[in-house]
Design a protein around this motif. Structure first.
Motif, short mmCIF file in Angstrom:
data_model
loop_
_atom_site.label_atom_id
_atom_site.label_comp_id
_atom_site.label_asym_id
_atom_site.label_seq_id
_atom_site.Cartn_x
_atom_site.Cartn_y
_atom_site.Cartn_z
N VAL A 65 5.28 -12.02 -7.26
CA VAL A 65 4.14 -12.37 -8.10
C VAL A 65 3.14 -13.16 -7.26
CG1 VAL A 65 5.44 -12.41 -10.27
CG2 VAL A 65 5.23 -14.52 -8.91
N THR A 66 1.92 -13.27 -7.76
CA THR A 66 0.89 -14.06 -7.10
C THR A 66 0.42 -15.15 -8.05
OG1 THR A 66 0.15 -12.17 -5.80
CG2 THR A 66 -1.37 -14.02 -6.00
N LEU A 67 0.44 -16.39 -7.58
CA LEU A 67 0.00 -17.52 -8.40
C LEU A 67 -1.47 -17.81 -8.16
CD1 LEU A 67 3.04 -19.91 -7.72
CD2 LEU A 67 2.82 -18.10 -9.45
N THR A 87 8.03 -15.31 -5.53
CA THR A 87 8.78 -14.45 -6.44
C THR A 87 8.78 -15.10 -7.82
OG1 THR A 87 10.90 -15.52 -6.01
CG2 THR A 87 10.28 -13.63 -4.60
N PHE A 88 9.04 -14.30 -8.83
CA PHE A 88 9.05 -14.82 -10.19
C PHE A 88 10.09 -15.93 -10.33
CE2 PHE A 88 10.55 -14.81 -14.59
CZ PHE A 88 9.34 -14.99 -15.27
N GLY A 89 11.27 -15.72 -9.78
CA GLY A 89 12.33 -16.73 -9.89
C GLY A 89 11.96 -18.05 -9.25
N LYS A 90 11.34 -18.00 -8.05
CA LYS A 90 10.95 -19.24 -7.36
C LYS A 90 9.86 -19.96 -8.14
CE LYS A 90 12.26 -18.14 -2.61
NZ LYS A 90 11.79 -17.94 -1.22
N TYR A 91 8.95 -19.20 -8.73
CA TYR A 91 7.91 -19.84 -9.53
C TYR A 91 8.52 -20.59 -10.71
CZ TYR A 91 4.25 -20.45 -13.02
OH TYR A 91 3.41 -20.99 -13.96
N ILE A 92 9.37 -19.92 -11.46
CA ILE A 92 9.95 -20.52 -12.67
C ILE A 92 10.83 -21.71 -12.33
CG2 ILE A 92 11.46 -20.11 -14.65
CD1 ILE A 92 8.68 -18.76 -14.79
N GLU A 93 11.65 -21.59 -11.29
CA GLU A 93 12.65 -22.61 -11.00
C GLU A 93 12.18 -23.70 -10.04
OE1 GLU A 93 16.59 -19.81 -11.65
OE2 GLU A 93 15.75 -19.98 -9.63
N GLU A 94 11.09 -23.45 -9.29
CA GLU A 94 10.66 -24.44 -8.31
C GLU A 94 9.20 -24.88 -8.45
OE1 GLU A 94 11.49 -22.97 -4.39
OE2 GLU A 94 13.49 -22.24 -4.95
N PHE A 146 -0.75 -11.21 -18.31
CA PHE A 146 0.42 -11.93 -18.80
C PHE A 146 0.57 -13.24 -18.04
CE2 PHE A 146 5.04 -12.68 -18.24
CZ PHE A 146 5.38 -12.93 -19.57
N GLY A 147 0.99 -14.30 -18.73
CA GLY A 147 1.12 -15.58 -18.04
C GLY A 147 2.22 -16.47 -18.56
N ILE A 148 2.67 -17.38 -17.69
CA ILE A 148 3.65 -18.42 -18.03
C ILE A 148 3.23 -19.68 -17.28
CG2 ILE A 148 6.06 -19.13 -17.97
CD1 ILE A 148 6.84 -16.19 -17.78
#
Length: 266
Positions: free
Chosen positions: A96-98, A112-119, A168-170
């Motif tokens: 993903v791109t932030l 990555t999506f996981g690194k964004y969510i968790e870190e 889409f966003g979080i």
């Protein structure tokens, strides 16, 4: 024996409360200290039941003139698919791109999506500028994310001569986008809650494009005169806001939120 039973219930009850709270927001938890404290709790944007708003009334009253919040939106399947555990299981290793959370969103950071969510997905604080704050919104590969996006039920109201594109966003509590404008669109909260602030194009708000909405809300908003106050409302799951073309708007996530926008273009 009775004393032991009471102690057991006493100690598990708070755990049950937390579990229910987490489940209610799809697992996108926010610590109480990070939830944005609202200056005023009000909604001065017209609200309309989705089951009663016809296409004809939408075009006549809102499409070209003013925002409206439409409630009783049914997106339960998409809501289930965007629970935290479900998303991490399915999308953890996807690139993903932030974006930076300033008006122009000129910073791009791949991860990555996981690194964004968790870190990287953290609550906003007042010391950080918008161009230093990263969040996920819009910059996702439509082909890769198609299995998720196609499950979203887009708003049924149409703007003649316009096509729709999904973003889409979080993002974490306290994040958001400062004032900006673009073409018309719809925006829905799936999990969490989000404050919206809007002005018509001719009433340009005052703000620093590199400072966060949280800073504006904390320091500038309380000092606005009655005439300078924006249209505003807190969006909840099951609600969608429509904004016409070139309306200034800013957003502020009250807590960790999942959201999706339907941008309309000629």
């Amino acid at each position: 024996m009775k004393t032991l039973e009471f102690s057991y219930i006493f100690f598990i009850f708070p755990i049950l409360l937390v579990s229910c709270k987490d489940q209610k927001n799809g697992g996108w938890t926010t610590e109480e200290k990070d939830v944005v404290k609202q200056v005023k709790t009000k909604c001065n944007i017209e609200r309309h039941d989705a089951n009663e708003l016809t296409q004809k009334e939408f075009l006549k009253r809102y499409a070209y003139s003013e925002p409206v919040i439409i409630y009783n939106i049914d997106n339960e399947e998409f809501k289930k698919l965007t629970e935290k555990s479900e998303m991490l299981e399915t999308w953890r290793d996807v690139d993903v791109t932030l974006n930076s959370a300033n008006t122009y969103s000129y910073t791009r950071v791949p991860t990555t999506f996981g690194k964004y969510i968790e870190e990287k997905m953290k609550p906003q604080n007042l010391e950080m500028l918008g161009n230093e704050t990263l969040y996920l919104f819009g910059d996702i590969d439509q082909k890769i994310w198609k299995p998720l996006l196609e499950k979203y039920r887009q708003p049924e109201w149409e703007l003649p001569g316009h096509s729709a594109a999904l973003s889409f966003g979080i993002a974490g509590a306290g994040t958001g986008v400062p004032f900006h404008f673009h073409g018309p669109g719809f925006a829905e909260v799936i999990h969490g809650s989000k404050l919206w602030f809007l002005y018509p194009y001719e009433q340009r708000p005052k703000w620093n494009p590199d400072k966060t909405t949280l800073e504006w809300y904390t320091y500038d908003y309380p000092n606005l005169s009655r005439e300078d106050l924006p249209l505003e409302c807190e969006m909840q799951p099951g609600e969608v806001i429509y904004f016409p073309d070139k309306w200034w708007h800013a957003t502020l996530n009250i807590q960790s939120s999942v959201f999706i926008s339907t941008f309309l273009s000629p």
